[in-house]
Design an enzyme around this catalytic site. Structure first.
Site, PDB file in Angstrom:
ATOM      1  N   GLU A   1      64.414  61.540 -51.642  1.00  0.00           N
ATOM      2  CA  GLU A   1      63.428  61.295 -50.597  1.00  0.00           C
ATOM      3  C   GLU A   1      63.702  62.264 -49.468  1.00  0.00           C
ATOM      4  O   GLU A   1      64.819  62.756 -49.330  1.00  0.00           O
ATOM      5  CB  GLU A   1      63.584  59.859 -50.085  1.00  0.00           C
ATOM      6  CG  GLU A   1      64.699  59.640 -49.043  1.00  0.00           C
ATOM      7  CD  GLU A   1      66.122  59.905 -49.541  1.00  0.00           C
ATOM      8  OE1 GLU A   1      66.345  59.941 -50.767  1.00  0.00           O
ATOM      9  OE2 GLU A   1      67.017  60.084 -48.686  1.00  0.00           O
TER      10      GLU A   1
ATOM     11  N   LYS B   1      72.916  68.068 -43.857  1.00  0.00           N
ATOM     12  CA  LYS B   1      72.507  67.407 -45.107  1.00  0.00           C
ATOM     13  C   LYS B   1      73.158  68.032 -46.342  1.00  0.00           C
ATOM     14  O   LYS B   1      73.395  67.352 -47.341  1.00  0.00           O
ATOM     15  CB  LYS B   1      70.986  67.461 -45.242  1.00  0.00           C
ATOM     16  CG  LYS B   1      70.241  66.622 -44.206  1.00  0.00           C
ATOM     17  CD  LYS B   1      70.444  65.138 -44.466  1.00  0.00           C
ATOM     18  CE  LYS B   1      69.606  64.290 -43.516  1.00  0.00           C
ATOM     19  NZ  LYS B   1      69.920  62.851 -43.674  1.00  0.00           N
TER      20      LYS B   1
ATOM     21  N   SER C   1      73.487  68.373 -35.360  1.00  0.00           N
ATOM     22  CA  SER C   1      73.306  68.130 -36.800  1.00  0.00           C
ATOM     23  C   SER C   1      72.464  69.172 -37.509  1.00  0.00           C
ATOM     24  O   SER C   1      72.587  69.347 -38.716  1.00  0.00           O
ATOM     25  CB  SER C   1      72.700  66.739 -37.014  1.00  0.00           C
ATOM     26  OG  SER C   1      71.484  66.643 -36.308  1.00  0.00           O
TER      27      SER C   1
END
Lengths: 395, 268
Positions: free
Chosen positions: A113, A91, A380
Site C-alpha cells: 500500500e 521507507k 524522514s
C-alpha cells in the site's frame, strides 16, 4: 522493558495483536517464524547491512543545523538525514529488509500500500533490484496529489492500482492490499510500509527502521559526547518515529516527542491525530488509538500530507502514549507549510511535508530550551514530491 | 435452547441442509432491509445471517463493500441494528447470526454487547476479523448470554488450527470455501472438498459453507457436502440490480432466495 515487547502474541501492553481474517493467520504465523529465525541469522543480518550501506547509502549524516538553531534561538538542533537515503526517505530501510525476508521465504510476488507514494517507490525500487513482480495499491486522491511518485513507481516496473473505495486514501489502499493478500496469500508477500497492521508487522518494520535510532545514538555520542535531551519525529502510521524512538526507549533522560497532523484543526474534526485526539479501537489488524465514531465506524483522516493522512497509528506508539513514555503533539496544515518553508530557507533543505510537521513543532519547542540542550529531529524524507502541493497552498 | 442449535438438530433429523442467506442491515435502506429479512424467511431460509455494515470491511469483496457503503449513508449503527432485530423478533423466531467486524463490538464493550444481543434476540455472532487468538474473552462471555460464537475455517488453516477452531466454535462452523474475499463466483471452488474433509475429521458440529456460492445448482452441490449453505453476494447483486425500484428489490430477492432454497433442499 520494551525490548521484550511485543509479547509472543504481538501485544504491546493492551495494544497490537492479530485481528485479521482466518485466511491470513497461517501467513502471519509463517512470517513470524521466518523472521524469528532470520533475526538471529548472521548471514541475513550481514546481507541487510550490506544493502543498507552500498545501496541505500547508510549511514546518513546527523547534521548540525546551525542556521536553523540560530533562527529559533534555543536548543542546538541536529537533523537525522533520512532524506539523503536512496529514493529520498526512510521507507527504503524497511523495504530492503522485507524484500530480503520475502526472498528467503520463497515468495514470488510483492504487494504494498502507499499513501504519499514514498513507500510505494521504495517498494518498487527493491522489487526492480531483485526482479520480483510488484503491485502497489494507492488511493485515487493520493494518486492525484502525488503524481510524481506514481510515475516513479511505473518507471521502476511496478503496477500501480488505483483504489476508489471509501475515502480513496491510505486506509483504503491498505484495505485493498489486505484483500489482495487474502486471495493470493500462498505466493505473495504483503510488504507493509509502516509499524501498523497485525503482528508481526509492527515488530518487523520497527526492527528494520531501528537503524535510524541506532545510528543517531552513536553519531550524537561522537559529536556531543552525550545523548540528546529531546528527539522529535512526525507520526502517521509511525515508522520513522518508532525507528528513531525505540533504541532510546530505556534512556529516560531523552524526551521523545511525536508530531501528528492536526490538519485543518483538532476542533474541526478534520485531522489525522489519533494519539492526541482519538480513542482506542481495533483497526487494520491491531488494537491502537484511532479516529472513530461512537459506534466504531472509522472516521476518515485529513492532512495536507498524504503520508500522515491515516486514521490509525502503530500499536507501539499507542503503548508509548498510554504509558507516558513519549509525548504526542499536533501541527496544522498551515503550520506545516511554514515549517516546510523555514527549513528550505534556513538550511537549503527542502523537507517532505510529513517531516515539515516535526520542523514546525521545533519553532514552538526549541526557543523554550537552553542553548546547551540538544534536539535531534528525524528528517524522514525530502520534499520534491510536495512542491506542487506547496505551490497550490500559498501562505 | 439456542435457536441455531435447535434448528440444526431439527434439520439433521430430517436429513436436510440449512439455507442461510445474508443481507446487510440498512442496505439499501433500514426499512427495506427489514422487508428483505421477512421476504427471505418466507422464501425458505432456515437461518439468516444479518450483517452489520463497517467502514473498512477487509474480508469482503466489492459487492458487500458497496452494500456496506449504501447502508452507512443512513448512518445505521450497531445499536440501531439491535433495535431492528428486537422488532423483527416480535414477529419471527428464525435463528439469527449477526455478522460484524470486531471494532463495533469492542467499542460497545464485549460484556454490554453480549447482553444487548441476547436481549434483542440474536442467537450467534460471526466476526471475520477475530481469529481464535483474540477471541478468548468473547468465547467466555458469549455462552452466558446464550450466544453461539461461530468461528471460521479456511482452506489455508493448518490442521492443528482447524482442530482448535472446531473445538471452540459453537452453533456451527463457518467453512470458507475459497482462499479469498467474499463475492459471487462463476464456478464452485475446488478447495471446498479438501477443507471440508479436513474439518469433518475433527468435529460432528454442523458445518456451513460460504463465499462464492451464487446459483441454485451450486447451492445444491454444496448442500450434499455440508450442513448448511450460505449465500451473500449473489443476493446483494440482485438487490443492487434493482436499486431505485423498491417493490422490485424485495420481490426479486424473494424469487431468487426461493430458487436457492429449492437448490439446498434438493428440489430442483
Amino acid at each position: 522493558m520494551v525490548r521484550n515487547l511485543p509479547d509472543v502474541a504481538g501485544h504491546f501492553g493492551e495494544f497490537g495483536g492479530r485481528f485479521v481474517p482466518e485466511t491470513l493467520m497461517s501467513a502471519l504465523l509463517e512470517l513470524e517464524d521466518a523472521y524469528a529465525n532470520l533475526k538471529e541469522n548472521e548471514d541475513f543480518q550481514k546481507e541487510f547491512e550490506y544493502h543498507l550501506r552500498e545501496y541505500v547509502g547508510r549511514p546518513n549524516p546527523l547534521y548540525y543545523a546551525e542556521r536553523l538553531t540560530e533562527e529559533l534561538g534555543g536548543a542546538k538542533i541536529y537533523l537525522k538525514r533520512e532524506d539523503l537515503n536512496h529514493t529520498g526517505a526512510h521507507k527504503i530501510n524497511n523495504t530492503v529488509g522485507q524484500i530480503l525476508l520475502a526472498r528467503r521465504m520463497g515468495k514470488k510476488r510483492i504487494i504494498a500500500e502507499t499513501g504519499a507514494g514514498q513507500h510505494g517507490v521504495a517498494t518498487a525500487t527493491v522489487t526492480a533490484k531483485f526482479k520480483i513482480e510488484c503491485e502497489i495499491f494507492m488511493g485515487e486522491e493520493d494518486i492525484e496529489r502525488q503524481a510524481l511518485n506514481v510515475f516513479r513507481m511505473q518507471l521502476l516496473g511496478a503496477t500501480v492500482t488505483p483504489v476508489s473505495s471509501g475515502s480513496r486514501t491510505l486506509k483504503d489502499a491498505i484495505n485493498a492490499a489486505f484483500r489482495d493478500w487474502v486471495t493470493n496469500v500462498r505466493t505473495t508477500h504483503l510488504l507493509i510500509g509502516s509499524v501498523v497492521g497485525a503482528h508481526p508487522y509492527p515488530m518487523i518494520v520497527r526492527d528494520f527502521q531501528s537503524v535510524i535510532g541506532n545510528e543517531t545514538r552513536s553519531q550524537i555520542l561522537e559529536k556531543e559526547g552525550r545523548l540528546p535531551d529531546c528527539i522529535v519525529a512526525c507520526v502517521g502510521g509511525g515508522s520513522n518515529s518508532i525507528g528513531m524512538f525505540h533504541p532510546f526507549y530505556a534512556d529516560s533522560s531523552v524526551n521523545l516527542v511525536g508530531v501528528e497532523a492536526a490538519g485543518e484543526s483538532i476542533l474541526s474534526g478534520k485531522h489525522a491525530a489519533p494519539l492526541c485526539a482519538g480513542s482506542i479501537g481495533v483497526f487494520h489488524g491491531a488494537k491502537c488509538y484511532l479516529l472513530q465514531e461512537d459506534d466504531g465506524q472509522i472516521t476518515p483522516a485529513h492532512s495536507i500530507s498524504a503520508g500522515l493522512d491515516y486514521p490509525g497509528v502503530g500499536p507501539e506508539h499507542s503503548y508509548y502514549r498510554a504509558t507516558g513514555r513519549a509525548q504526542y503533539v499536533s501541527i496544522s496544515d498551515e503550520e506545516a507549510v511554514e515549517g516546510f518553508k523555514l527549513l528550505s530557507e534556513s538550511e537549503g533543505i527542502i523537507p517532505a511535508l510529513e517531516a515539515a510537521h516535526a520542523i514546525a513543532y521545533l519553532r514552538k519547542l526549541a526557543p523554550t530550551m537552553d542553548r546547551d540542550e540538544i534536539i535531534v529531529l528525524c528528517l524522514s524524507g525530502r520534499g520534491d514530491k510536495d512542491v506542487y502541493t506547496i505551490n497550490s497552498n500559498p501562505l | 435452547m439456542n435457536r441455531i442449535k435447535a434448528k440444526f438438530e431439527e434439520l439433521r433429523q430430517l436429513g436436510k441442509s440449512a439455507f442461510m442467506p445474508y443481507i446487510c442491515a440498512g442496505d439499501p435502506t433500514p426499512e427495506l432491509s427489514r422487508k428483505l429479512f421477512k421476504a427471505l424467511e418466507e422464501a425458505g431460509a432456515d437461518l439468516i445471517e444479518f450483517g452489520v455494515p463497517f467502514s473498512d470491511p477487509i474480508a469482503d469483496g466489492p459487492t458487500i463493500q458497496k452494500a456496506s457503503e449504501r447502508a452507512l449513508t443512513h448512518r445505521i449503527s450497531l445499536r440501531q441494528i439491535l433495535d431492528l432485530i428486537r422488532e423483527l423478533r416480535a414477529e419471527s423466531q428464525i435463528p439469527i447470526a449477526l455478522m460484524t467486524y470486531y471494532n463495533p463490538i469492542f467499542r460497545m464493550g464485549e460484556g454490554k454487547f453480549c447482553a444487548a444481543a441476547e436481549e434483542a434476540g440474536i442467537d450467534g455472532v460471526i466476526i471475520p476479523d477475530l481469529p481464535l487468538e483474540e477471541a478468548e474473552s468473547l468465547l467466555e462471555l458469549a455462552p452466558k448470554h446464550n450466544l453461539a460464537t461461530i468461528l471460521l475455517v479456511t482452506p489455508t488453516s493448518p490442521p492443528e488450527r482447524i482442530r482448535r477452531i472446531a473445538s471452540v466454535s459453537t452453533g456451527f462452523i463457518y467453512c470458507v470455501s475459497v482462499t479469498g474475499v467474499t463475492g459471487a463466483r462463476e464456478a464452485l471452488s475446488e478447495e471446498i472438498r479438501p477443507v471440508l474433509t479436513k474439518l469433518r475429521k475433527h468435529t460432528d458440529k454442523p458445518i456451513c459453507v460460504g463465499f462464492g456460492i451464487s446459483t441454485n445448482e451450486q447451492a445444491h452441490t454444496v448442500a450434499q457436502m455440508a450442513d448448511g449453505v450460505i449465500v451473500a453476494s449473489a443476493i446483494i447483486n440482485v438487490i443492487e440490480s434493482h436499486l431505485g425500484h423498491e417493490a422490485n428489490i424485495v420481490s426479486n430477492a424473494r424469487k431468487f432466495a426461493e430458487e436457492l432454497a429449492k437448490g439446498v433442499k434438493g428440489e430442483i
